[in-house]
Design a protein around this motif. Structure first.
Motif, mmCIF file in Angstrom:
data_model
loop_
_atom_site.group_PDB
_atom_site.id
_atom_site.type_symbol
_atom_site.label_atom_id
_atom_site.label_comp_id
_atom_site.label_asym_id
_atom_site.label_seq_id
_atom_site.Cartn_x
_atom_site.Cartn_y
_atom_site.Cartn_z
ATOM 1 N N MET A 231 17.735 -1.969 -97.291
ATOM 2 C CA MET A 231 18.853 -1.661 -96.391
ATOM 3 C C MET A 231 18.340 -1.684 -94.945
ATOM 4 O O MET A 231 17.375 -0.988 -94.628
ATOM 5 N N VAL A 232 18.984 -2.469 -94.100
ATOM 6 C CA VAL A 232 18.528 -2.627 -92.714
ATOM 7 C C VAL A 232 19.694 -2.353 -91.765
ATOM 8 O O VAL A 232 20.751 -2.991 -91.857
ATOM 9 N N PHE B 52 16.347 1.229 -103.916
ATOM 10 C CA PHE B 52 16.559 0.580 -102.612
ATOM 11 C C PHE B 52 15.783 1.346 -101.553
ATOM 12 O O PHE B 52 15.529 2.548 -101.673
ATOM 13 N N TYR B 53 15.413 0.626 -100.493
ATOM 14 C CA TYR B 53 14.592 1.182 -99.426
ATOM 15 C C TYR B 53 15.399 1.168 -98.130
ATOM 16 O O TYR B 53 16.027 0.156 -97.803
ATOM 17 N N MET C 67 4.896 -3.958 -94.955
ATOM 18 C CA MET C 67 6.182 -4.550 -94.542
ATOM 19 C C MET C 67 6.051 -5.144 -93.147
ATOM 20 O O MET C 67 5.659 -4.448 -92.212
ATOM 21 N N SER C 68 6.361 -6.401 -92.967
ATOM 22 C CA SER C 68 6.192 -7.019 -91.651
ATOM 23 C C SER C 68 7.517 -7.156 -90.896
ATOM 24 O O SER C 68 7.533 -7.699 -89.803
ATOM 25 N N ILE C 69 8.644 -6.730 -91.471
ATOM 26 C CA ILE C 69 9.890 -6.833 -90.722
ATOM 27 C C ILE C 69 9.918 -5.739 -89.661
ATOM 28 O O ILE C 69 9.197 -4.755 -89.752
ATOM 29 N N GLU D 129 9.222 3.701 -100.733
ATOM 30 C CA GLU D 129 8.382 2.574 -100.281
ATOM 31 C C GLU D 129 9.127 1.242 -100.374
ATOM 32 O O GLU D 129 9.818 0.960 -101.344
ATOM 33 N N PHE D 130 8.871 0.436 -99.394
ATOM 34 C CA PHE D 130 9.393 -0.921 -99.325
ATOM 35 C C PHE D 130 9.008 -1.704 -100.588
ATOM 36 O O PHE D 130 9.851 -2.374 -101.196
ATOM 37 N N ASP D 131 7.757 -1.578 -100.976
ATOM 38 C CA ASP D 131 7.263 -2.440 -102.045
ATOM 39 C C ASP D 131 7.949 -2.187 -103.389
ATOM 40 O O ASP D 131 8.173 -3.115 -104.168
#
Lengths: 283, 283, 283, 283, 283, 283
Positions: free
Chosen positions: B25-26, B70-71, C1-3, B17-19
């Motif tokens: 990581m994008v 990390f997400y 998540m809004s990205i 999860e993002f949270d």
């Protein structure tokens, strides 16, 4: 300088001067809108090297490059990644060439390079027909929100050359909407019979020929941005090109080789051989 | 669904999860201004696959990915070939991540993707330092008449982060003018000694780390757009990264893998291993 | 998540939930009995990446992936090198899927993965027919002293599905004994005519379709463990698949891509396109 | 037959008869437990071909293959995919060779092939030391639930050769647990100094040498199943091998070349050259 | 012709006329005696293409190609496979160039092309020294019964340039006899220290520099006929070249790239970069 | 020696002794006159390795290698780069084989190797016919000023075997003069019908069969020196070979594989399969 002799650096069989030539070969090293596998920017220089592995004589056409006069002008120097600069340089060069009553032979690069050349050609020859070999219909209106792209090039051309002057062949990939347009406008001639009888009807019209090399099956042409299984064999394409030799081809291009994707060198050599045949049928 | 179990599709060791994550990581699949060999667009997805060939444990750091959170957000979906859309989507995503007090880890793509991320990072951390590993100085003012390019990215950044906050390492190619700027501004720290003592001085400053993978010698990293012989060995780069582990790295990126140019897979694997170490030193 | 937005990571056109789907795609990354060139273990993940280079629309079928509902479940996680674990996990997953009245689409992996899926399918549909495309007959009783192998898979299946329910096509390699069995049992339909008229007779029977991609000629499909010159062209295979679209295909698989043996990427793309067509004819 | 002369088909410099030889080279074409990139099965035959590109003389050792007598027995014929058959055939062959007071030189294949050879060697020489070059510690107890695997081979050996007789070098990848074991048992000698002084102490002991070629950096050795950046350079490995030349090496193997992953041929050639040096230091 | 501008087709930074040049670059596309992997015939044209990926500025030399004047004459046109014609054409061209007090820069091709150039150079400069970088000593008297070969070239040269004027570096492969000759004649300077102090002593002598690119380690230079592990790194070679910049280099060549063996393009690029540095140190 | 069993190192299905054999396979690793892409020197050893991936049974011929007796003699050891030595060793070996009333099967190497074998064959069988598959006519009188070359081989043969005994098929490249000769002498039979009816007429004549593998389309056979698009498919060639099975083939060769140009391995495998069929039709 008395050292030498040296190997020829121009395209196989090219003549030495622009003025003597009836046909001008211009490299168009641009692939900025290629959404899949890029690299067509490297095609013109690699095809030139490969051309020296060919014979000058074509047995199927029984003609030799020594019988024609074409000039290898080299690659246009585009401002990198600048689509507008690219398109305007191509259009200007093509206009100049047509204005001297010479023929244009563009060596892509990606398919978008066809648009400015056809524009210039159409100004000179308002009743121009377009013969279009391709795996993809390139008829999307906006591709990824973009109106000028290798996937929209024929759509843009169809805004000034009407569908009844468009002859497409080899198409086998596109969206549902593109194929609906094709069926409605009857622009596609995928079998030999359909193609040969359609060609019969344009013998008295100036013709621009654009060959997206991915019209070939990936078995013979893997070095391209968007290979599409199920295409023409080399001989099938050659036979359709031979059918064009009685037409009045005033301009042409051969596009979409991405040479780094085929390490065997066969794709680059195949591109060179097709260009040799295109040169011979334009004469 | 009760069938399974299935293999993990996220990056090795990522949390679900993002949270919960401290670091996001994008993937940034853009290579539109790459003037030489393109293909960095394919890097994020290939690196993700390769990550599963790694161990989660790093012997040189004596740390394990299981110790950090990390997400793996996936790849941003850019409007193809549209530089402005690309830059603005990256900047917006980075801003969002920094605003949640998380760290940014961009996976290029070409080096231009660093610019919007550093912009967003600099807004959050106005005293930001930039540590820059690269073969090329990327300090050209206009490259092929273009102000926003992979060859100008550090020049653009130097317009808002002053040269004394810029730490460059590994540079070995550029124009005469670029190297004059570098010598004047004393931004280059090419030997171990120079680099390690420079790093000592930024321990209390937020740091953005950008790794252009072509800083590595092409012997270990051939899969890149502009390979440049004479670079760092893998261990030399790792030792410099280890030196960063006491710094406060708030953002980072790893860019310029062009995976199709290395059929052995070593370049992609090397990129994945460096990213693992970057993840561990950011913690 | 809004990205975001982010690129899709599932197979092109897949729906988001298992429950909504009529067909479940399951990756089967196993190549443990491949005696020649291994690597089919890497196929499912590579095909998924390549699928995003395809259009969702098939001109030859005039159907679009948006018209069907399939779910991409991911790759089963086998205990490495453990054939029994592999076979039992596949059988269990297939049983579960058939029990929910959904269809099974396995993505190999080597051909042995077909055995447990057909077993599960046959339990649900006792009058099941098998349509088998392949270069090799896979009818050896024991291969290198082994009863469960990619070279014996059809022999094993023929122990519970009788030869008159077996329709083989494209076979061109095997031992003398295998071809004697084939001639005796009349299971081979290698010409278009033979194949099309045989297919006519199974319109009212549930069918399992297994496509060993080496049925294709190596000119279009070099990325496989045991390439066998003299195979079907892409269009020949597609035409035989089109002939199946009126049948009641309840399960299918596509196997034996070994992606690392074709650096041009054409084999992987071809596998993806065939899977698209199989998805569309199963609907 | 009076036609000829013909090229040599055995390994460069091999003698013609088993009986005359002091050292027997045996090919071990097995890769059944390789969890990452397979293909080591092809190594022995490819290395043999490459050996003929070498000189017989080693400048760093100032020795020539003509000074020693080794026999190239060929590749053992394993029952495909049958681990037990493989291990037992190797053990039997090694026992036979040791029983004739000859030396064993195994050419892998994956690293698991070392286990039965060391077993046979240890029976003959109960105070045997093991010198182990590798990137990976191979000390996992069970890998993917499996006790006999290329990732567990040294663990299995450590069950009959105690850790104080184990000399490891080049290791740079493993789990946290493996490195804890290594640190506790002090088996790792990664720097030149550590290695050379450790070697000094085994001059009076029979030694088995196992070289997993992935100990080399992937820059020089990309053709392996699990390349691991940060390894030894060729000269670093050679210098450590030279240090062994005063030891009593009674058996050896060189494993884990996967030749299809390096199209340049350098990995295969490097394997052949290392084997030449191993042959010369065993003398 | 007013169309254009066009890309440059000569080597990066070359001047337009023979007469203005101080140094003449001549391509020597010959590989007829290459006993291992052929293909050096393709090197000159591929290096020229790759040169355009370089900067004109060398940071390590702090010099720019714009400061020197060299002319790219193109490739000599040899009668194919005719060694005598090849050697005589090279010798004639070199003589002509030396007679005009210009410098010679040959781009191989295989190493035998060095012989006629050194002959011509030696006639002009009778006290000529030869600096020779190579993996192989090339000192065999007759190779495969042949006196003129890439493996005998330095032996032939040593018949008119005495051993005390021969400075060899990087050698690591040869027969026992060759290394005995080398040790007797003290021609080899393999460490930095040995090399640098030897070079000090030829500052007042005209020098011919021949770089067989296989002196580099195959990790950075896999694209060559006979790769030999254990060579110089790129920076080690560059440092030795820098040491030559105060010498009076009157002729040079760079040979033995076989570009088709390195699909990553790194070898070709490395060759181009070394030639750039050689051009700059000859000035 | 009691260790073992070992894998077979001879060609698949070969018998162990020269004397028992009716047909002798001889490797001819020569490519010295190949003007385009060299490497045919590596073909015999690579084809031998690939042969073990084949079945011994041919379904199209319904014959098995176990039914015939052929001996794999290995590769002749030529003095490197010495054309005269090469030609004379081949002629001597062929004479010896024909003198023992055995059949000759040469494995090239380039096409020039056919000349001495046909010479020897013609001495034994003065009314010999030549069946010649090729992309190129090989009828140039002097190629690059050279009378003995892969491009002149059939011209040289036509000086002792008259054109009416020459049957060519698959030709699609040559000079204008070559095709004029072909048309005048009616030696070309490019369609199935032309070929099959011509073959009917030589049933009572001894025949030498030479297969230049570039007769195949580069889609299936990219690994050759001069690929020529537009060739035969594998099945088209096989069908013409099947037509020869009632002839009295006394000698044959299969030439011009250059294996390093096809990394997929398909070309080498295709060569091996064609050789299997040639072996079976010679029986």
């Amino acid at each position: 300088m008395s050292i030498g002799p040296f190997l020829q650096r121009n395209w196989l069989g090219a003549v030495g001067e622009f003025d003597r030539a009836e046909c001008i070969m211009v490299g168009l090293p641009y692939d900025g809108t290629c959404s899949n596998r890029p690299g067509a920017r490297f095609a013109p220089q690699e095809i030139r090297l490969a051309s020296h592995g060919l014979e000058t004589y074509s047995p199927v056409l029984d003609k030799d490059l020594s019988e024609i006069r074409f000039y290898d002008a080299g690659e246009l120097d585009f401002q990198f990644g600048n689509r507008e600069d690219t398109l305007s340089k191509i259009e200007k060069a093509a206009q100049e060439i047509f204005s001297e009553n010479k023929k244009w032979l563009g060596i892509g690069g990606e398919h978008l390079v066809t648009l400015p050349a056809v524009k210039a050609c159409h100004k000179k020859y308002p009743d121009l027909c377009l013969v279009h070999f391709d795996a993809h219909s390139d008829l999307i209106n906006e591709y990824l929100n973009e109106k000028l792209s290798h996937a929209t090039v024929i759509k843009r051309i169809s805004e000034f050359i009407s569908p009844e002057k468009l002859i497409q062949s080899g198409l086998r990939s596109g969206t549902k909407e593109e194929f609906q347009w094709i069926r409605k406008n009857k622009t596609l001639f995928n079998t030999d019979d359909e193609f040969f009888s359609r060609i019969e009807k344009v013998k008295n019209t100036p013709v621009y020929l654009t060959v997206d090399l991915d019209v070939l099956d990936p078995s013979i042409f893997s070095g391209t941005g968007t290979p599409e299984p199920g295409g023409l064999s080399f001989n099938e394409l050659i036979n359709r090109l031979i059918a064009l030799q009685d037409l009045n081809i005033v301009g042409a291009d051969v596009v979409e080789l991405s040479p780094h994707y085929d390490h065997s060198g066969v794709s680059t050599l195949t591109a060179a051989k097709i260009i040799r045949e295109v040169l011979l049928i334009m004469h």
